[in-house]
Design a protein around this motif. Structure first.
Motif, mmCIF file in Angstrom:
data_model
loop_
_atom_site.group_PDB
_atom_site.id
_atom_site.type_symbol
_atom_site.label_atom_id
_atom_site.label_comp_id
_atom_site.label_asym_id
_atom_site.label_seq_id
_atom_site.Cartn_x
_atom_site.Cartn_y
_atom_site.Cartn_z
ATOM 1 N N ALA A 795 0.818 -1.212 0.000
ATOM 2 C CA ALA A 795 0.000 0.000 0.000
ATOM 3 C C ALA A 795 0.851 1.262 0.000
ATOM 4 C CB ALA A 795 -0.930 -0.012 1.215
ATOM 5 N N ALA A 796 2.009 1.201 0.631
ATOM 6 C CA ALA A 796 2.871 2.385 0.690
ATOM 7 C C ALA A 796 3.621 2.610 -0.614
ATOM 8 C CB ALA A 796 3.859 2.252 1.850
ATOM 9 N N PHE A 797 3.988 1.522 -1.283
ATOM 10 C CA PHE A 797 4.724 1.608 -2.551
ATOM 11 C C PHE A 797 4.027 0.699 -3.567
ATOM 12 C CE2 PHE A 797 7.691 2.744 0.764
ATOM 13 C CZ PHE A 797 8.323 3.865 0.238
ATOM 14 N N PRO A 798 2.928 1.173 -4.159
ATOM 15 C CA PRO A 798 2.061 0.300 -4.949
ATOM 16 C C PRO A 798 2.439 0.150 -6.422
ATOM 17 C CG PRO A 798 1.048 2.452 -4.708
ATOM 18 C CD PRO A 798 2.341 2.505 -3.943
ATOM 19 N N PHE A 799 3.397 0.945 -6.903
ATOM 20 C CA PHE A 799 3.714 0.919 -8.323
ATOM 21 C C PHE A 799 5.067 0.264 -8.592
ATOM 22 C CE2 PHE A 799 0.763 4.459 -7.912
ATOM 23 C CZ PHE A 799 -0.110 4.230 -8.958
ATOM 24 N N ILE A 800 5.165 -0.409 -9.729
ATOM 25 C CA ILE A 800 6.436 -0.968 -10.192
ATOM 26 C C ILE A 800 7.022 -0.017 -11.223
ATOM 27 C CG2 ILE A 800 7.590 -2.907 -11.327
ATOM 28 C CD1 ILE A 800 5.284 -4.685 -10.393
ATOM 29 N N LEU A 801 8.260 0.389 -11.012
ATOM 30 C CA LEU A 801 8.928 1.317 -11.924
ATOM 31 C C LEU A 801 9.822 0.540 -12.889
ATOM 32 C CD1 LEU A 801 9.838 4.205 -12.799
ATOM 33 C CD2 LEU A 801 11.634 4.018 -11.069
ATOM 34 N N ILE A 802 9.573 0.716 -14.191
ATOM 35 C CA ILE A 802 10.439 0.115 -15.198
ATOM 36 C C ILE A 802 11.040 1.231 -16.051
ATOM 37 C CG2 ILE A 802 9.215 -2.075 -15.252
ATOM 38 C CD1 ILE A 802 7.819 -1.170 -17.793
ATOM 39 N N ARG A 830 9.472 12.095 -19.294
ATOM 40 C CA ARG A 830 8.151 12.080 -18.662
ATOM 41 C C ARG A 830 7.833 10.699 -18.108
ATOM 42 N NH1 ARG A 830 3.544 15.908 -20.616
ATOM 43 N NH2 ARG A 830 4.689 17.867 -20.846
ATOM 44 N N LEU A 831 7.117 10.693 -17.015
ATOM 45 C CA LEU A 831 6.671 9.444 -16.404
ATOM 46 C C LEU A 831 5.401 8.992 -17.106
ATOM 47 C CD1 LEU A 831 7.240 7.604 -13.760
ATOM 48 C CD2 LEU A 831 5.171 8.721 -12.919
ATOM 49 N N ARG A 832 5.442 7.815 -17.719
ATOM 50 C CA ARG A 832 4.268 7.292 -18.405
ATOM 51 C C ARG A 832 3.393 6.538 -17.411
ATOM 52 N NH1 ARG A 832 6.755 5.418 -24.307
ATOM 53 N NH2 ARG A 832 7.897 7.355 -24.666
ATOM 54 N N LEU A 833 2.137 6.957 -17.364
ATOM 55 C CA LEU A 833 1.214 6.485 -16.330
ATOM 56 C C LEU A 833 -0.120 6.139 -16.969
ATOM 57 C CD1 LEU A 833 0.625 6.270 -13.201
ATOM 58 C CD2 LEU A 833 -0.116 8.664 -13.338
ATOM 59 N N ASN A 834 -0.683 5.003 -16.588
ATOM 60 C CA ASN A 834 -1.978 4.609 -17.106
ATOM 61 C C ASN A 834 -3.039 5.615 -16.667
ATOM 62 O OD1 ASN A 834 -4.693 3.013 -16.836
ATOM 63 N ND2 ASN A 834 -3.414 1.831 -18.245
ATOM 64 N N ARG A 868 -0.865 2.423 -23.077
ATOM 65 C CA ARG A 868 -0.059 1.227 -23.348
ATOM 66 C C ARG A 868 0.708 0.740 -22.125
ATOM 67 N NH1 ARG A 868 2.371 1.404 -29.491
ATOM 68 N NH2 ARG A 868 0.371 1.668 -30.542
ATOM 69 N N THR A 869 0.739 1.545 -21.081
ATOM 70 C CA THR A 869 1.372 1.136 -19.828
ATOM 71 C C THR A 869 0.299 0.568 -18.908
ATOM 72 O OG1 THR A 869 3.065 2.856 -20.031
ATOM 73 C CG2 THR A 869 2.711 1.923 -17.846
ATOM 74 N N PRO A 870 0.441 -0.671 -18.435
ATOM 75 C CA PRO A 870 -0.609 -1.295 -17.614
ATOM 76 C C PRO A 870 -0.782 -0.579 -16.279
ATOM 77 C CG PRO A 870 0.980 -2.922 -18.403
ATOM 78 C CD PRO A 870 1.566 -1.583 -18.684
ATOM 79 N N GLN A 871 -1.936 -0.766 -15.689
ATOM 80 C CA GLN A 871 -2.168 -0.232 -14.354
ATOM 81 C C GLN A 871 -1.190 -0.887 -13.376
ATOM 82 O OE1 GLN A 871 -6.858 -0.522 -14.756
ATOM 83 N NE2 GLN A 871 -6.312 0.550 -12.874
ATOM 84 N N GLY A 872 -0.706 -0.094 -12.448
ATOM 85 C CA GLY A 872 0.223 -0.585 -11.440
ATOM 86 C C GLY A 872 1.676 -0.540 -11.867
ATOM 87 N N ILE A 873 1.924 -0.151 -13.112
ATOM 88 C CA ILE A 873 3.293 -0.049 -13.633
ATOM 89 C C ILE A 873 3.502 1.355 -14.161
ATOM 90 C CG2 ILE A 873 4.903 -0.868 -15.412
ATOM 91 C CD1 ILE A 873 3.551 -3.583 -15.250
ATOM 92 N N PRO A 897 12.216 -1.585 -9.025
ATOM 93 C CA PRO A 897 11.848 -1.071 -7.702
ATOM 94 C C PRO A 897 10.361 -0.780 -7.566
ATOM 95 C CG PRO A 897 12.815 0.671 -9.020
ATOM 96 C CD PRO A 897 12.939 -0.585 -9.826
ATOM 97 N N ALA A 898 9.874 -0.896 -6.345
ATOM 98 C CA ALA A 898 8.526 -0.441 -6.013
ATOM 99 C C ALA A 898 8.613 1.032 -5.631
ATOM 100 C CB ALA A 898 7.960 -1.259 -4.857
ATOM 101 N N VAL A 899 7.671 1.826 -6.112
ATOM 102 C CA VAL A 899 7.710 3.268 -5.866
ATOM 103 C C VAL A 899 6.342 3.785 -5.453
ATOM 104 C CG1 VAL A 899 9.626 3.661 -7.465
ATOM 105 C CG2 VAL A 899 7.265 3.822 -8.295
ATOM 106 N N ARG A 900 6.378 4.992 -4.894
ATOM 107 C CA ARG A 900 5.164 5.723 -4.529
ATOM 108 C C ARG A 900 5.095 6.976 -5.389
ATOM 109 N NH1 ARG A 900 6.137 6.176 0.526
ATOM 110 N NH2 ARG A 900 7.198 8.202 0.485
ATOM 111 N N LEU A 901 3.903 7.348 -5.824
ATOM 112 C CA LEU A 901 3.703 8.560 -6.611
ATOM 113 C C LEU A 901 2.894 9.561 -5.799
ATOM 114 C CD1 LEU A 901 2.739 7.144 -10.146
ATOM 115 C CD2 LEU A 901 5.009 7.539 -9.195
#
Length: 906
Positions: A795-802, A830-834, A868-873, A897-901
């Motif tokens: 919950a604190a770091f819900p996203f995967i950064l690639i 830029r950070l690509r975000l769903n 084109r970027t899945p949710q959670g990534i 890494p797992a990250v927080r936005l």
């Protein structure tokens, strides 16, 4: 000659029917299936064309290539008429000349005669043919000059009034690029070529490759005019090799008054056959960047870098290296080399380190990306390089692309895969994102980051269940199958698919399609070749190829994708802490003895070298006191929570040899100004093992010097007595000491690219090294490992950064960030975000977010909404010093890494 035999300019392939015909009374032999135009051009007979481009299918629209064929009912279009036995052709009869003149008159009736202001003047076929066919007056009237609006694209200008409706731009964008930016509007007399709904190019998926510019025979689609430009006849042309990715594209640099003003290509020449990408065609602006380094710099007592002389700078470096060597031995000095350094410079750098300094601490900046592939391929095939080339790739019935956004990282090589899609062949893409290629492929396996191994286990297991194995190949050429088979005993395809987040039936279908293909190839990018399971992934891919017998013949092979123009060359030259030039181990006494005899210096018994993956720790511990960086930027390129910057601050002495004041150079004690690739001579070895010439199109700027010359000057300051007059002398030595480069000479490279290994090969080199067997006798299966390298989110770091490549920038962006032709398209990371994730975070397009990792490091970046970027990534490229993604990445071998936005207000 294994594939083709050459007679003059005519290439004749064995086992194809040969026909005899006459052209203008000259008897000629040709192959059945060739067109009249192809045969005429191969035999020096000129037939004019406007709509023809050899990269495209025959079209026959312009009618300029009409010829008379005895017995035919009328003139024939030579671009689409196949030769046949006994055919008699006239290319310039009175009737044909009149027809061509008539065609030109029709075209010029509706064509503005604005040649004085047209960018294509001097390089325009319509202009040339009008002069040749004496079309000096148009009987049906004339339109006044009309330049028109060139449009807002930073690189490509469109002047619709000049269009002759040949359709080449439309076809090349569809047939070669598979995009479709250009099309026909209206019908009849009102027909014209434009973008859909006349939208700006930037809004119709244009990738700024310039293919339309390269194929336009007139001035309808040209490059945007720039200050200081020049006409075709005013420029000097230099054929060289692109210094960006490992595709190895041939370029033609046009220079005017000592500056590069245009980049072009040669159709049907080079590995790229005239195709270029946005970086290759429009990414040369860095050559004239105002912040180019032109003088050596030394950090003074106040801590400021100030301009110096070459003599003082080299003296300072030599003194520090000598002191470190006397204090701790040669192992206290390390060198890191960038991937756009030439073979000759790289070879001299490792020779300096080993024979003069006495250290094996020499490595390439991208070794971490390549290490798993090199090790796994060496263990499995005995050959740590790509096993085939793109020409053989054309013969593949199935292609698997894993861990690479190929159209952005290797845009020209990707055209071969796009071509396979267009021809209906099986293309499988394994990638978390819906990349451009994934959207076109027959199978997209949207694997979770780090779970590639699970999909590969499932695929090989299913192939074995379907008995899609090449038992004859395995019996004759492999060992270790029993252990490999045992490692798969408990594998359940459905379970592995669930682990990877992919539909099990899709995995089975893809595996069956790959296994049933007559010939299949795999392209592996850094997305799969890095991480904690990277070697296991590479070993599993090697197993897949051995299981299906897809090694050692055309249309097959494993392609580990290299990132830089000379990534392969650096490995070949011995820019590795554990390898000598040619690939022999530093523990190989015989190889060391050969080098000692050639160099006249002892190198046996040197301590083991430190790879770039351990460089930070060695600097922080003080084991390395002097760091020599050539054409690389470790501060941006190496992974690890800001530890790189801390290590550079703690380093005893840092030398940076580069064309710009990089992030690493800001920590340097001495900065040495290096020439750029367009000012240098030498060779690159591309990702397919082709050795290619690099040529200087202009002199080095200011007091900068080519890398090879600087290394030689430093070596001589340290007591060596090197006397290489030019890079050709260095390559002569490379050919003597590195077996894969035996018989490589500049003289041969003037005629053709050489695919190493070249020993004993008269022409072209070795296309398929394993065609007659494997090094050591047999290839070896590796047991398939269990487990995956998934990222733990919460919950604190819900996203995967690639991370990965973007089409417009390369590596750390040191050169592309200084080229307006690409920065005007993509100026910031830029950070690509769903969009669904953006809605949850209440973030809009262009707003800034803070990206934070578990260790406390954070960067801020604007958001780009990307379906084109899945949710959670989330995806963030690594080319920007303003958004240094390496601060968020763990040490080499860490999972994503797992990250927080968090939205940044204001």
């Amino acid at each position: 000659m294994s594939a083709t035999e050459t007679t003059g300019d005519q290439v004749v392939t064995p086992n194809k029917e040969v026909v005899t015909l006459s052209i203008n009374g000259q008897e000629i032999q040709a192959q059945a299936g060739q067109t009249i135009l192809e045969v005429a051009q191969a035999n020096g007979v000129d037939i004019p064309t406007l709509c023809h481009d050899p990269r495209l299918e025959p079209y026959g629209a312009c009618r300029m290539c009409l010829v008379e064929v005895e017995g035919a009912r009328g003139p024939m279009a030579s671009c689409g008429t196949m030769v046949r036995e006994g055919m008699k052709v006239q290319t310039h009869s009175e009737k044909i000349v009149k027809l061509r003149k008539f065609v030109l008159e029709l075209l010029l009736t509706n064509h503005p005669l604005d040649c004085p202001v047209c960018e294509a003047a001097g390089d325009c076929r319509l202009q040339d043919y009008a002069y040749e066919y004496l079309v000096d007056m148009v009987p049906w009237g004339w339109r006044a000059p009309l330049a028109g609006d060139p449009g807002t694209h930073p690189n490509i200008a469109h002047f619709g009034a000049r269009c002759i409706l040949c359709g080449r731009c439309v076809r090349i964008c569809r047939e070669v690029m598979s995009i479709g930016c250009w099309g026909y509007l209206n019908r009849g007399y009102d027909s014209e070529v434009d973008t859909p709904y006349r939208l700006p190019l930037q809004e119709v998926d244009c990738v700024s490759c310039g293919q339309c510019v390269s194929t336009c025979p007139v001035g309808a689609i040209v490059g945007q005019r720039t200050p200081g430009g020049a006409r075709e006849w005013q420029t000097e042309k230099t054929v060289t090799t692109c210094a960006y990715c490992a595709d190895g594209c041939r370029q033609v640099l046009h220079t005017y008054r000592g500056k590069v003003v245009r980049v072009a290509s040669e159709t049907e020449k080079g590995l790229n056959q005239g195709n270029l990408c946005v970086k290759g065609r429009y990414g040369m602006g860095y050559v004239a960047a105002p912040d180019r380094l032109t003088k050596p710099m030394i950090r003074d007592a106040s801590g400021t870098l100030v301009e110096s002389t070459w003599d003082d700078a080299l003296k300072s470096v030599a003194e520090k290296m000598t002191a470190a060597k006397e204090d701790k031995g040669g192992r206290a000095v390390a060198a890191v080399c960038g991937t756009h350094s030439t073979n000759e410079a790289a070879y001299l750098l490792q020779k300096l380190m080993r024979s003069v300094v006495g250290s094996n601490n020499v490595d390439a900046i991208d070794h971490g990306e390549q290490a798993a592939a090199e090790e796994a391929l060496m263990d499995g095939f005995g050959l740590p390089v790509v096993s085939n080339s793109r020409e053989e790739l054309r013969e593949a019935d199935a292609i698997l692309v894993i861990g690479s956004n190929l159209t952005e990282s290797h845009p020209v090589l990707a055209l071969e895969v796009i071509r396979a899609v267009r021809l209906g062949k099986t293309v499988i893409v394994m990638d978390p994102r819906v990349t451009e290629l994934a959207s076109k492929a027959g199978y997209h396996l949207a694997v979770r980051p780090g779970a590639d191994l699970a999909v590969l286990r499932a695929m090989v297991k299913h192939m074995m269940e379907l008995d899609l194995t090449d038992t004859d190949f395995m019996a004759a050429h492999t060992d270790g199958f029993e252990g490999f088979e045992k490692s798969l005993a408990d594998v359940d395809v459905s379970v592995e698919a669930v682990t990877a987040g992919v539909d099990a039936e899709l995995v089975r279908a893809a595996a069956a399609a790959f296994g049933r293909a007559g010939s299949a190839a795999v392209l592996v990018g850094t997305g799969a070749a890095q991480g904690p399971k990277s070697k296991a992934v590479m070993a599993a891919i090697a197993d897949l190829m051995l299981l299906t017998g897809n090694v050692g013949r055309p249309g097959t092979g494993l392609f580990p994708l290299r990132s830089g123009a000379n990534s392969q060359g650096l490995a070949d030259m011995g820019v590795r802490p554990d390898k000598f030039p040619g690939g022999a181990s530093v523990a190989d006494a015989a190889a060391a003895a050969r080098l000692e005899a050639a160099w006249g210096m002892p190198i046996s018994g040197l301590a083991a070298g430190v790879p770039t993956m351990r460089l930070v720790d060695a600097l922080r511990s003080g084991d390395i006191e002097v760091l020599y960086v050539v054409g690389a930027d470790p501060a941006l390129a190496l992974r690890g929570e800001g530890a790189v910057h801390e290590a550079l601050e703690q380093a005893g002495f840092v030398v940076v040899q580069d064309s710009f004041l990089t992030e690493t150079a800001r920590y340097a004690d001495v900065v040495l100004p290096a020439a750029v690739a367009s000012e240098d001579e030498g060779t690159f070895t591309n990702g397919e093992r082709f050795v290619q010439r690099v040529r200087a199109a202009a002199p080095p700027l200011g007091d900068s010097l080519p890398d090879w010359k600087i290394v030689q000057m430093l070596a001589n300051r340290l007591g060596a007595d090197w006397a290489y007059a030019a890079p050709v002398d260095v390559m002569a030595e490379v050919a003597d000491v590195a077996p894969p480069y035996r018989d490589v000479t500049y003289e041969k490279l003037e005629e053709v690219e050489l695919q190493r290994p070249c020993s004993g090969i008269e022409h072209g080199g070795t296309a398929v090294p394993c065609s007659k067997g494997f090094e050591g006798g047999k290839a070896v299966f590796a047991p398939v490992e269990e487990g995956v390298a998934e990222t733990a989110t919460d919950a604190a770091f819900p996203f995967i950064l690639i991370t990965g490549s973007v089409r417009e920038h390369h590596g750390t962006g040191e050169r592309t960030r200084r080229s307006a032709g690409v920065t005007d398209l993509v100026g910031e990371a830029r950070l690509r975000l769903n969009p669904a994730d953006a809605e949850t975070l209440r973030v809009l397009e262009g707003e800034t977010v803070r990206v934070s990792g578990r260790a406390g490091s954070a960067v801020e970046a604007p958001v780009s909404l990307d379906t084109r970027t899945p949710q959670g990534i989330v995806f963030l490229p690594g080319f920007s010093p303003e958004v240094p993604i390496n601060h968020l990445l763990g040490p080499e071998g860490s999972p994503a890494p797992a990250v927080r936005l968090e939205r940044v207000d204001g």
